[in-house]
Design a protein around this motif. Structure first.
Motif, PDB file in Angstrom:
ATOM      1  N   ALA A 173     -25.924 100.452 132.417  1.00 52.53           N
ATOM      2  CA  ALA A 173     -26.130 101.387 133.598  1.00 52.53           C
ATOM      3  C   ALA A 173     -27.704 102.109 133.324  1.00 52.53           C
ATOM      4  O   ALA A 173     -28.502 101.997 134.079  1.00 52.53           O
ATOM      5  CB  ALA A 173     -24.974 102.594 134.003  1.00 52.53           C
ATOM      6  N   VAL A 183     -22.057 101.255 132.807  1.00 51.63           N
ATOM      7  CA  VAL A 183     -21.297 101.685 133.544  1.00 51.63           C
ATOM      8  C   VAL A 183     -20.010 102.322 133.601  1.00 51.63           C
ATOM      9  O   VAL A 183     -19.546 103.426 134.097  1.00 51.63           O
ATOM     10  CB  VAL A 183     -20.980 100.554 134.842  1.00 51.63           C
ATOM     11  CG1 VAL A 183     -20.054 100.836 136.163  1.00 51.63           C
ATOM     12  CG2 VAL A 183     -22.387  99.866 135.242  1.00 51.63           C
ATOM     13  N   SER A 224     -14.127 102.286 134.098  1.00 52.47           N
ATOM     14  CA  SER A 224     -13.679 101.549 135.130  1.00 52.47           C
ATOM     15  C   SER A 224     -14.911 100.679 135.611  1.00 52.47           C
ATOM     16  O   SER A 224     -16.195 101.260 135.230  1.00 52.47           O
ATOM     17  CB  SER A 224     -13.328 102.163 136.392  1.00 52.47           C
ATOM     18  OG  SER A 224     -12.351 103.131 136.101  1.00 52.47           O
ATOM     19  N   ASP A 225     -14.713  99.686 136.309  1.00 47.07           N
ATOM     20  CA  ASP A 225     -15.894  98.901 136.924  1.00 47.07           C
ATOM     21  C   ASP A 225     -16.211  99.519 138.172  1.00 47.07           C
ATOM     22  O   ASP A 225     -15.294 100.455 138.657  1.00 47.07           O
ATOM     23  CB  ASP A 225     -15.567  97.515 137.531  1.00 47.07           C
ATOM     24  CG  ASP A 225     -14.813  96.553 136.654  1.00 47.07           C
ATOM     25  OD1 ASP A 225     -15.313  96.757 135.343  1.00 47.07           O
ATOM     26  OD2 ASP A 225     -14.384  95.653 136.841  1.00 47.07           O
ATOM     27  N   TYR A 226     -17.520  99.458 138.676  1.00 46.93           N
ATOM     28  CA  TYR A 226     -17.844  99.792 139.900  1.00 46.93           C
ATOM     29  C   TYR A 226     -17.774  98.721 140.928  1.00 46.93           C
ATOM     30  O   TYR A 226     -18.844  98.264 141.403  1.00 46.93           O
ATOM     31  CB  TYR A 226     -18.973 100.788 139.865  1.00 46.93           C
ATOM     32  CG  TYR A 226     -19.675 101.312 141.242  1.00 46.93           C
ATOM     33  CD1 TYR A 226     -18.781 101.368 142.533  1.00 46.93           C
ATOM     34  CD2 TYR A 226     -21.015 102.349 141.070  1.00 46.93           C
ATOM     35  CE1 TYR A 226     -19.301 102.200 143.459  1.00 46.93           C
ATOM     36  CE2 TYR A 226     -21.094 102.910 142.319  1.00 46.93           C
ATOM     37  CZ  TYR A 226     -20.539 102.865 143.660  1.00 46.93           C
ATOM     38  OH  TYR A 226     -20.890 103.409 144.561  1.00 46.93           O
ATOM     39  N   SER A 227     -16.545  98.395 141.198  1.00 47.98           N
ATOM     40  CA  SER A 227     -16.577  96.950 142.057  1.00 47.98           C
ATOM     41  C   SER A 227     -16.966  97.008 143.345  1.00 47.98           C
ATOM     42  O   SER A 227     -17.515  96.054 143.838  1.00 47.98           O
ATOM     43  CB  SER A 227     -15.125  96.475 141.875  1.00 47.98           C
ATOM     44  OG  SER A 227     -14.263  97.767 142.021  1.00 47.98           O
ATOM     45  N   LYS A 228     -17.140  98.021 143.657  1.00 54.63           N
ATOM     46  CA  LYS A 228     -17.871  98.012 145.504  1.00 54.63           C
ATOM     47  C   LYS A 228     -19.020  97.605 145.476  1.00 54.63           C
ATOM     48  O   LYS A 228     -19.393  97.248 146.417  1.00 54.63           O
ATOM     49  CB  LYS A 228     -17.570  99.643 146.033  1.00 54.63           C
ATOM     50  CG  LYS A 228     -17.480  99.820 147.459  1.00 54.63           C
ATOM     51  CD  LYS A 228     -17.195 101.194 147.982  1.00 54.63           C
ATOM     52  CE  LYS A 228     -17.629 101.194 149.212  1.00 54.63           C
ATOM     53  NZ  LYS A 228     -17.827 102.590 149.763  1.00 54.63           N
ATOM     54  N   ILE A 229     -19.848  98.002 144.474  1.00 53.22           N
ATOM     55  CA  ILE A 229     -21.161  97.270 144.403  1.00 53.22           C
ATOM     56  C   ILE A 229     -21.259  96.440 143.513  1.00 53.22           C
ATOM     57  O   ILE A 229     -22.422  96.068 143.025  1.00 53.22           O
ATOM     58  CB  ILE A 229     -22.315  98.722 144.497  1.00 53.22           C
ATOM     59  CG1 ILE A 229     -21.989  99.366 143.102  1.00 53.22           C
ATOM     60  CG2 ILE A 229     -22.265  99.792 145.548  1.00 53.22           C
ATOM     61  CD1 ILE A 229     -23.203 100.306 142.812  1.00 53.22           C
ATOM     62  N   TYR A 276     -18.198 105.810 134.667  1.00 51.69           N
ATOM     63  CA  TYR A 276     -17.258 105.586 135.491  1.00 51.69           C
ATOM     64  C   TYR A 276     -15.707 105.706 134.778  1.00 51.69           C
ATOM     65  O   TYR A 276     -14.918 104.988 135.288  1.00 51.69           O
ATOM     66  CB  TYR A 276     -17.156 104.468 136.437  1.00 51.69           C
ATOM     67  CG  TYR A 276     -18.054 104.762 137.600  1.00 51.69           C
ATOM     68  CD1 TYR A 276     -17.278 104.862 138.937  1.00 51.69           C
ATOM     69  CD2 TYR A 276     -19.467 104.720 137.449  1.00 51.69           C
ATOM     70  CE1 TYR A 276     -17.987 105.018 140.017  1.00 51.69           C
ATOM     71  CE2 TYR A 276     -20.079 104.962 138.723  1.00 51.69           C
ATOM     72  CZ  TYR A 276     -19.547 105.214 139.856  1.00 51.69           C
ATOM     73  OH  TYR A 276     -20.178 105.393 141.026  1.00 51.69           O
ATOM     74  N   SER A 310     -17.597  97.295 134.409  1.00 53.95           N
ATOM     75  CA  SER A 310     -17.740  98.389 133.493  1.00 53.95           C
ATOM     76  C   SER A 310     -18.572  98.170 132.262  1.00 53.95           C
ATOM     77  O   SER A 310     -19.193  98.902 131.680  1.00 53.95           O
ATOM     78  CB  SER A 310     -16.207  98.782 133.050  1.00 53.95           C
ATOM     79  OG  SER A 310     -15.818  97.653 132.378  1.00 53.95           O
TER      80      SER A 310
END
Ligand SMILES: Nc1ncnc2c1ncn2[C@@H]1O[C@H](COP(=O)(O)OP(=O)(O)OP(=O)(O)O)[C@@H](O)[C@H]1O
Ligand SMILES: CC(C)(CO)[C@@H](O)C(=O)NCCC(=O)O
Length: 425
Positions: A287, A267, A274-279, A271, A283
């Motif tokens: 992915a 991920v 970064s993390d895709y923290s919203k979902i 990104y 990181s």
């Protein structure tokens, strides 16, 4: 045809003998020009002939004065004991576990023919009839190779359904053997003693060449609810092509020293770190398995085989963990028990599966593993010698027989354990 009941009493286990079948046979060949160096008489054999491996479980005993009590019967090695209206005899000896590659089935046939082979019925019929050489067998090979066994060994394979055998083997181990099931997370193994009354339902995930997922509701109550063709055969088959490894063990060993991040697209790679923290994706979450190979201008030779093996193992273990969890969710099952020879008590495989189950279930479901994971089908076929009605008694006795806290051998290779077989007339 006459059939008896057999039940199995585990005394205690032994460690040692973790050699592969070829090595073991070669040693025996060197020592004496033939396999049958051990004079144990093989009395009951059960086979699980799968797409990749043949698993053999056999009981041998009686030649080394190994009886629990003095012989009283005229039949050598038999102790006849009255049991209410029933007579039974107890044979003490060893239960052996062996595996052969299915493509080398002739090694298995040669091994069996080298043993002093005594069939189940022979105990009661000194006068052998032609149909007394019957061996319980499960797995697809019980169909595919029936003629070969008849032709080479004069054995008729008595087919036991593969799913029946897996479930019987798993239930037997879970009820009978202390410290059989364990969880594995962050390099930590925790044994789980499951209360017999609280065993069902559970999801049995057998990872062989392909994967079967079975909802188990009781002793012979189950349903195969799903499966996937992406299994142990896929790992070994693709791994062999991609890394040129010559054996499964070599591929597994290779994966130890690998880093999947070299090939997997994370991920964070997508990104910008970064993390895709919203979902809820960190990181470091994969992915896309093998995804980096798309954007990099590299050939297969530019990747280390270790990294390829690691990515592959992770991809397949993750995928199975996820499908297993989704099936557990479908039926509201909290316990997922993994078996099959793919696992081989391999730390990274178990860790990946556990993390996948934990991740997808938000910690609700638990992945569990079995110490005798590879022999569920063969044990189940062995148990099929026993006819109706003894399961409860048997598991009770088995628990009683095992000393508290005893450490049981790792039976993922070829090994043996001391046990008694009780045969009702
Ligand atoms: N020494 C080995 N040689 C080959 N495969 C091995 C070995 N050890 C472990 N494996 C793994 O175990 C898998 C086979 O597992 P198992 O014996 O439980 O299934 P099987 O009965 O052969 O397959 P199926 O049930 O699908 O017919 C292989 O696909 C491979 O991933
Ligand atoms: C075909 C069997 C049952 C043979 O053991 C096994 O390899 C398997 O479960 N394969 C997965 C098949 C599927 O459900 O897609």
């Amino acid at each position: 045809m006459h059939r008896d009941k057999i039940e199995l009493l585990l005394d205690r286990s032994e460690t040692g003998f973790l050699v592969n079948s070829t090595e073991k046979m070669e040693k025996q060949r060197v020592n004496g020009g033939e396999f049958n160096q051990c004079s144990d008489e093989v009395q009951h054999v059960a086979l699980d002939i799968g797409g990749s491996l043949i698993k053999v479980v056999y009981f041998s005993g009686n030649d080394c004065g190994s009886f629990e009590e003095q012989e009283t019967s005229s039949s050598k090695g038999r102790l006849d004991v009255p049991n209410g209206n029933q007579n039974y005899c107890v044979l003490k000896g060893k239960l052996h576990f062996m595996k052969f590659e299915t493509r080398k089935i002739n090694d298995c046939i040669e091994f069996l023919s080298s043993k002093k082979f005594r069939c189940h019925d022979d105990l009661h019929h000194e006068d052998h009839t032609s149909d007394s050489h019957i061996v319980k067998a499960t797995g697809g090979g019980a169909f595919r190779y029936a003629d070969l066994f008849k032709e080479k060994l004069g054995i008729t394979l008595d087919k036991v359904d593969e799913m029946d055998s897996l479930v019987a083997g798993a239930n037997f181990l879970l009820k009978a053997v202390k410290c059989e099931a364990f969880t594995y997370m962050d390099d930590k193994k925790d044994y789980v003693q499951i209360d017999h009354k609280d065993l069902y339902p559970y999801l049995l995930v057998n990872i062989g060449s392909g994967v079967s997922m079975i909802k188990v509701d009781g002793d012979s109550k189950f349903e195969r609810v799903s499966g996937t063709s992406v299994g142990g055969g896929t790992f070994w088959g693709l791994g062999k092509l991609l890394t040129k490894c010559k054996s499964f063990d070599e591929l597994l060993e290779l994966s130890h020293g690998g880093n999947n991040r070299v090939i997997d697209m994370l991920v964070g790679d997508i990104y910008g770190g970064s993390d895709y923290s919203k979902i809820g994706l960190a990181s470091t979450t994969i992915a896309s398995s093998f995804g980096k190979a798309v954007s990099e201008n590299k050939e297969l030779e530019d990747y280390r085989p270790e990294d390829v093996a690691r990515s592959l193992l992770r991809m397949i273990s993750n995928n199975i963990g996820q499908i297993a969890y989704l099936n557990a969710l479908r039926f509201g099952l909290k316990r997922i028990i993994f078996g099959g020879f793919f696992i081989r008590e391999h730390a990274y495989t178990m860790d990946t599966i556990s993390v996948a189950v934990n991740f997808w279930s938000n910690g609700e479901a638990k992945a569990m593993f079995l110490r005798h994971e590879g022999f569920l089908g063969a044990l189940g076929a062995f148990m099929n010698y026993k006819r109706e009605g003894l399961a409860d008694l048997m598991s009770h006795l088995l628990v009683e027989q095992l000393p508290k806290g005893s450490i049981v051998a790792d039976l993922n290779g070829n090994d043996s354990i001391h046990c008694s077989v009780r045969i009702s007339n």
